[in-house]
Each structure stands twice: as C-alpha cells, then as structure tokens.
Design a protein around this motif. Structure first.
Motif: not given
Length: 120
Positions: A1-28
């Motif tokens: 079960m913890t492996d699944v939560l770890l994978q979800i957390a990793n996916a969430l982190v990657l998603g937030l990082e991608a959104v952050g980068i997209a917002v910065i680039i989109g803003g410029f």
C-alpha cells in the motif's frame, strides 16, 4: 500500500512541477504577446512597465506551484532532516524573491494598502 501512495505522491509532485513550469513560461509568453500589442498604443516606457508586471505575476504564481511540489516531496517522499533544512532554505529564498518581485512591480510591500485598496 505504501508503494502505491509513494507513486501517487511522486506523480503529484511531477504534476505540480510541470504546472509551475508551464505557468512561468505561459506568463512570459502572454506578457510578450500583450507587450507587442501594447507597443502600438502605449509609450515604450508604459509598455515596458506593463510587461514587467505581467511577466513577474506569472513568475510568482509559478513559484507557488514549485514550492507546493517541494513541500510534498520533502514531507511525503524524502523525509529527512537534511531535506527539511533544504526545503526551509528553498522556501526562504523563494519568499524573499516573491517579496522583492512584489515590491518591484507594485512599488509597495505586500502588507501595505495601495491607493486603490484604501478607496474601496
């Protein structure tokens, strides 16, 4: 079960990082397009100031997403004292950067009222 939560957390982190980068680039990109349009109807200085405001707002919003990703990664994925201290340093630097950017584009500290706020 913890492996699944770890994978979800990793996916969430990657998603937030991608959104952050997209917002910065989109803003410029958006600020650049608006600047090019405004060059025809504004003075060069007014268009430049407007460009700075728009681009910095995108940068600040993007940094918020990146900070959220760092917090989740540190707390949920890589919890150690070294990572917590690194997170504290990252948040401190980003907070100072946001304050400096806000001061530059608004001409005032974030907790002080603007003339528009005091009239409302």
């Amino acid at each position: 079960m913890t492996d699944v939560l770890l994978q979800i957390a990793n996916a969430l982190v990657l998603g937030l990082e991608a959104v952050g980068i997209a917002v910065i680039i989109g803003g410029f990109v958006l600020a650049t397009v608006v600047w090019l349009v405004n060059m025809r109807r504004m003075s060069t200085h007014e268009a430049y100031v407007d460009y700075r405001r728009r681009s910095v707002r995108g940068l600040i919003l993007g940094l918020e997403f990146l900070v959220a990703a760092d917090i989740i990664m540190t707390v949920a994925i890589e919890y150690s004292m070294e990572n917590v201290l690194m997170l504290a340093l990252i948040i401190l630097i980003r907070t100072l950067l946001v304050f400096a950017l806000h001061l530059e584009i608004e001409g005032r500290l974030p907790w002080t009222q603007s003339e528009d706020d005091s009239k409302a």
